[in-house]
Design a protein around this motif. Structure first.
Motif, PDB file in Angstrom:
ATOM      1  N   VAL A   1      16.724  52.857  46.905  1.00  0.00           N
ATOM      2  CA  VAL A   1      15.918  52.800  48.121  1.00  0.00           C
ATOM      3  C   VAL A   1      15.100  51.521  48.285  1.00  0.00           C
ATOM      4  CG1 VAL A   1      15.684  55.323  48.174  1.00  0.00           C
ATOM      5  CG2 VAL A   1      13.891  53.945  47.111  1.00  0.00           C
ATOM      6  N   ALA A   2      15.065  50.653  47.278  1.00  0.00           N
ATOM      7  CA  ALA A   2      14.108  49.547  47.253  1.00  0.00           C
ATOM      8  C   ALA A   2      14.408  48.416  48.226  1.00  0.00           C
ATOM      9  CB  ALA A   2      14.005  48.974  45.843  1.00  0.00           C
ATOM     10  N   GLY A   3      15.668  48.260  48.616  1.00  0.00           N
ATOM     11  CA  GLY A   3      16.019  47.139  49.477  1.00  0.00           C
ATOM     12  C   GLY A   3      16.188  45.843  48.703  1.00  0.00           C
ATOM     13  N   ASP A   4      16.154  45.919  47.367  1.00  0.00           N
ATOM     14  CA  ASP A   4      16.355  44.758  46.504  1.00  0.00           C
ATOM     15  C   ASP A   4      16.754  45.281  45.136  1.00  0.00           C
ATOM     16  OD1 ASP A   4      16.080  42.537  44.756  1.00  0.00           O
ATOM     17  OD2 ASP A   4      14.587  41.646  46.077  1.00  0.00           O
TER      18      ASP A   4
ATOM     19  N   GLU B   1      15.028  48.040  41.689  1.00  0.00           N
ATOM     20  CA  GLU B   1      15.522  49.391  41.395  1.00  0.00           C
ATOM     21  C   GLU B   1      15.201  49.860  39.979  1.00  0.00           C
ATOM     22  OE1 GLU B   1      16.318  51.353  43.676  1.00  0.00           O
ATOM     23  OE2 GLU B   1      16.959  50.044  45.303  1.00  0.00           O
TER      24      GLU B   1
ATOM     25  N   GLU C   1       6.238  40.352  48.666  1.00  0.00           N
ATOM     26  CA  GLU C   1       6.629  41.355  49.662  1.00  0.00           C
ATOM     27  C   GLU C   1       6.850  42.731  49.051  1.00  0.00           C
ATOM     28  OE1 GLU C   1      10.239  39.715  51.202  1.00  0.00           O
ATOM     29  OE2 GLU C   1       9.200  38.142  52.309  1.00  0.00           O
TER      30      GLU C   1
ATOM     31  N   PHE D   1       9.409  48.851  46.729  1.00  0.00           N
ATOM     32  CA  PHE D   1      10.365  48.452  47.767  1.00  0.00           C
ATOM     33  C   PHE D   1       9.916  47.124  48.354  1.00  0.00           C
ATOM     34  CE2 PHE D   1       7.292  51.489  49.434  1.00  0.00           C
ATOM     35  CZ  PHE D   1       6.701  50.775  50.465  1.00  0.00           C
ATOM     36  N   ARG D   2      10.856  46.425  48.997  1.00  0.00           N
ATOM     37  CA  ARG D   2      10.547  45.176  49.704  1.00  0.00           C
ATOM     38  C   ARG D   2      10.024  45.544  51.074  1.00  0.00           C
ATOM     39  NH1 ARG D   2      13.340  40.400  47.746  1.00  0.00           N
ATOM     40  NH2 ARG D   2      12.349  39.202  49.376  1.00  0.00           N
ATOM     41  N   ASP D   3       8.950  44.878  51.469  1.00  0.00           N
ATOM     42  CA  ASP D   3       8.319  45.121  52.759  1.00  0.00           C
ATOM     43  C   ASP D   3       7.938  43.781  53.389  1.00  0.00           C
ATOM     44  OD1 ASP D   3       7.088  46.369  54.922  1.00  0.00           O
ATOM     45  OD2 ASP D   3       5.199  46.650  53.844  1.00  0.00           O
TER      46      ASP D   3
ATOM     47  N   ARG E   1       5.683  49.023  55.971  1.00  0.00           N
ATOM     48  CA  ARG E   1       6.258  50.195  55.296  1.00  0.00           C
ATOM     49  C   ARG E   1       5.256  50.788  54.311  1.00  0.00           C
ATOM     50  NH1 ARG E   1      11.978  49.707  51.988  1.00  0.00           N
ATOM     51  NH2 ARG E   1      12.012  51.829  51.199  1.00  0.00           N
TER      52      ARG E   1
ATOM     53  N   CYS F   1       8.579  54.960  50.149  1.00  0.00           N
ATOM     54  CA  CYS F   1       9.896  54.555  49.644  1.00  0.00           C
ATOM     55  C   CYS F   1      10.971  55.121  50.576  1.00  0.00           C
ATOM     56  CB  CYS F   1      10.090  55.022  48.198  1.00  0.00           C
ATOM     57  SG  CYS F   1       9.981  56.795  47.943  1.00  0.00           S
TER      58      CYS F   1
END
Length: 192
Positions: free
Chosen positions: A14-17, A21, A147, A160-162, A167, A170
């Motif tokens: 779910v982290a976007g990177d 994770e 971020e 997570f990346r924001d 955001r 998660c």
């Protein structure tokens, strides 16, 4: 948010990177080391680390290890993960440990063609650790590390990346929804 991968309970991605994770293989980071608090750990054995590394997209296939070697790698992964999480969340990380791991486990490049190359994580039991450290070091040394946010959900703490700074959760459908339900319940309780 567990998912089943090769018969093992793994965290959802779910982290976007991919570099984040590894931090999401544990939940309830605020309770880390608190006696009597239920563990929210996903990495219980080397097999879990190997399956997770493939699941997260760090390795194309499953890494293998003997029992003693696997236990040693698992301990190192967990040690590195804790310092890395603290570095990303403004805690008090052990920078000397992070630096030592980056020096010791930095992968080399291996040619794959005349003009292409790939990262060489080796073919031994430490392959997952090299992949984790490589991704983590890349993020820590980049502007993208600013971020990174931790989920505001109770008992979560996943990263997570924001990049836009908007955001909070998660996964909105899980942690965000729990928070909404809790707020709703609190606002509808009868006064004492």
């Amino acid at each position: 948010m567990p998912v089943m991968v090769d018969g093992l309970r793994m965290p959802a991605i779910v982290a976007g990177d991919v570099a984040l994770e590894i931090c999401n293989t544990r939940a309830a980071w605020a309770d880390y080391g608190v006696t009597g608090v239920e563990s929210h750990e996903y990495l219980h054995s080397y097999e879990h680390v190997a399956v997770w590394a493939r699941h997260a997209g760090l390795l194309p296939d499953l890494a293998r290890a003997g029992a003693a070697e696997g236990e040693r790698v698992l301990r190192r992964v967990l040690e590195f993960r804790r310092a890395y999480y603290l570095a990303l969340t403004g805690g008090d990380p052990d920078w000397s440990l992070l630096s030592r791991y980056a020096r010791e486990y930095a992968p080399g490049l291996r040619p794959t063609g005349e003009t292409t190359a790939e990262w060489d994580y080796g073919d031994d039991a430490e392959r997952p650790l090299r992949a984790i450290v490589h991704q983590a070091a890349g993020l820590l040394a980049s502007p993208g590390s600013t971020e990174v946010r931790a989920c505001a959900g109770a008992g979560c703490g996943w990263l997570f990346r924001d990049p836009r700074g908007r955001r909070r959760w998660c996964v909105m459908a899980v942690c965000g929804n729990r928070a909404k339900v809790a707020r709703h319940a609190a606002s509808h309780r009868p006064s004492a």
